[in-house]
Design a protein around this motif. Structure first.
Motif, PDB file in Angstrom:
ATOM      1  N   LEU A  49      18.417  -8.600  -4.959  1.00 69.13           N
ATOM      2  CA  LEU A  49      17.888  -7.929  -6.144  1.00 69.13           C
ATOM      3  C   LEU A  49      16.411  -8.276  -6.289  1.00 69.13           C
ATOM      4  O   LEU A  49      16.039  -9.429  -6.476  1.00 69.13           O
ATOM      5  CB  LEU A  49      18.672  -8.375  -7.380  1.00 69.13           C
ATOM      6  N   PHE A  50      15.587  -7.246  -6.179  1.00 64.06           N
ATOM      7  CA  PHE A  50      14.137  -7.436  -6.264  1.00 64.06           C
ATOM      8  C   PHE A  50      13.680  -7.017  -7.665  1.00 64.06           C
ATOM      9  O   PHE A  50      13.207  -5.900  -7.881  1.00 64.06           O
ATOM     10  CB  PHE A  50      13.436  -6.612  -5.189  1.00 64.06           C
ATOM     11  N   GLY A  51      13.842  -7.931  -8.606  1.00 60.61           N
ATOM     12  CA  GLY A  51      13.605  -7.614 -10.006  1.00 60.61           C
ATOM     13  C   GLY A  51      12.160  -7.319 -10.361  1.00 60.61           C
ATOM     14  O   GLY A  51      11.898  -6.679 -11.385  1.00 60.61           O
ATOM     15  N   ASP A 148       4.105   4.111   1.089  1.00 59.46           N
ATOM     16  CA  ASP A 148       4.760   2.818   0.878  1.00 59.46           C
ATOM     17  C   ASP A 148       6.208   3.061   0.473  1.00 59.46           C
ATOM     18  O   ASP A 148       6.562   4.140  -0.023  1.00 59.46           O
ATOM     19  CB  ASP A 148       4.059   1.992  -0.200  1.00 59.46           C
ATOM     20  N   GLU A 149       7.032   2.067   0.717  1.00 55.76           N
ATOM     21  CA  GLU A 149       8.442   2.102   0.334  1.00 55.76           C
ATOM     22  C   GLU A 149       8.773   0.798  -0.362  1.00 55.76           C
ATOM     23  O   GLU A 149       8.422  -0.279   0.120  1.00 55.76           O
ATOM     24  CB  GLU A 149       9.353   2.310   1.538  1.00 55.76           C
ATOM     25  N   VAL A 150       9.452   0.898  -1.495  1.00 53.57           N
ATOM     26  CA  VAL A 150       9.784  -0.276  -2.299  1.00 53.57           C
ATOM     27  C   VAL A 150      11.298  -0.347  -2.463  1.00 53.57           C
ATOM     28  O   VAL A 150      11.919   0.570  -3.021  1.00 53.57           O
ATOM     29  CB  VAL A 150       9.103  -0.207  -3.682  1.00 53.57           C
ATOM     30  N   LEU A 151      11.896  -1.427  -1.967  1.00 56.71           N
ATOM     31  CA  LEU A 151      13.336  -1.644  -2.116  1.00 56.71           C
ATOM     32  C   LEU A 151      13.597  -2.293  -3.466  1.00 56.71           C
ATOM     33  O   LEU A 151      12.950  -3.279  -3.831  1.00 56.71           O
ATOM     34  CB  LEU A 151      13.849  -2.547  -0.992  1.00 56.71           C
ATOM     35  N   LEU A 152      14.550  -1.740  -4.209  1.00 63.49           N
ATOM     36  CA  LEU A 152      14.876  -2.279  -5.526  1.00 63.49           C
ATOM     37  C   LEU A 152      16.084  -3.215  -5.478  1.00 63.49           C
ATOM     38  O   LEU A 152      16.059  -4.290  -6.051  1.00 63.49           O
ATOM     39  CB  LEU A 152      15.117  -1.133  -6.513  1.00 63.49           C
TER      40      LEU A 152
END
Length: 205
Positions: A49-51, A148-152
């Motif tokens: 979990l990338f808060g 860019d890509e951001v994993l949540l």
């Protein structure tokens, strides 16, 4: 599970009056996850979990939209299962809360999250539209000025599949395109995809 680097980074890119910000950092600490799960009334949260990860698109006037893990998890059903399969019980029994009485909840973390609006109602009006993204324009070969890509979050569902949500954006000279995708695979049972797409042309700034 996909291997992810945990080096913190923050990238900004300006496209006319719009500012794109991609923030990526480490997985939330265990204590923070426990407190968050309690606040959300969920027995557990995704193991990755990338808060603090955020993908944000904001106009110079202050309004915009962002995508973050916390708001995505707020859309998870904390009252009942969404997938009734044998592995659900096995997964819950082998979870870190196995010694507790685990109440029913969506153990696949399925979410219909579409983003978080910024700037308040004074700047943004949400309404239905018949407008559609011009896919032919997206197929045109244009220079990609920013990507860019951001994993949540991501979870392997105790080796029974994968549940993940990420947001990625690409900015071209004439437009930008964002894709938020929730992807779920329960091995031998189902595949589920919830997509949200945002497209903006420079002429409409």
């Amino acid at each position: 599970m996909t291997s992810h680097g945990f080096k913190s980074s923050k990238q900004d890119f300006t496209f006319g009056p719009w500012k794109v910000t991609a923030t990526k950092t480490h997985i939330m600490k265990s204590k923070d996850i426990e407190h968050l799960a309690e606040d959300m009334n969920l027995p557990s949260l995704p193991e990755m979990l990338f808060g603090d990860n955020v993908l944000r698109i904001q106009h110079a006037n202050g309004y915009g939209i962002e995508f973050n893990a916390i708001d995505a998890l707020k859309r998870v059903n904390n009252m009942e299962d969404s997938v009734k399969v044998a592995c659900a019980q096995e997964w819950q029994e082998n979870s870190e809360h196995s010694k507790e009485v685990v109440k029913p909840y969506d153990w696949t973390y399925t979410t219909d999250y579409r983003g978080t609006l910024l700037g308040g109602d004074a700047h943004i009006t949400v309404c239905e539209t018949s407008d559609r993204i011009d896919l032919e324009k997206l197929k045109a070969r244009e220079q990609i000025m920013f990507f860019d890509e951001v994993l949540l979050f991501e979870d392997e569902l105790h080796d029974h599949g994968v549940s993940m949500i990420s947001a990625k954006i690409r900015v071209m000279p004439t437009s930008f395109f964002l894709l938020l995708r929730f992807f779920l695979r329960v091995d031998g049972v189902l595949i589920r995809i919830n997509d949200t797409r945002l497209y903006h042309e420079a002429s409409g700034m």
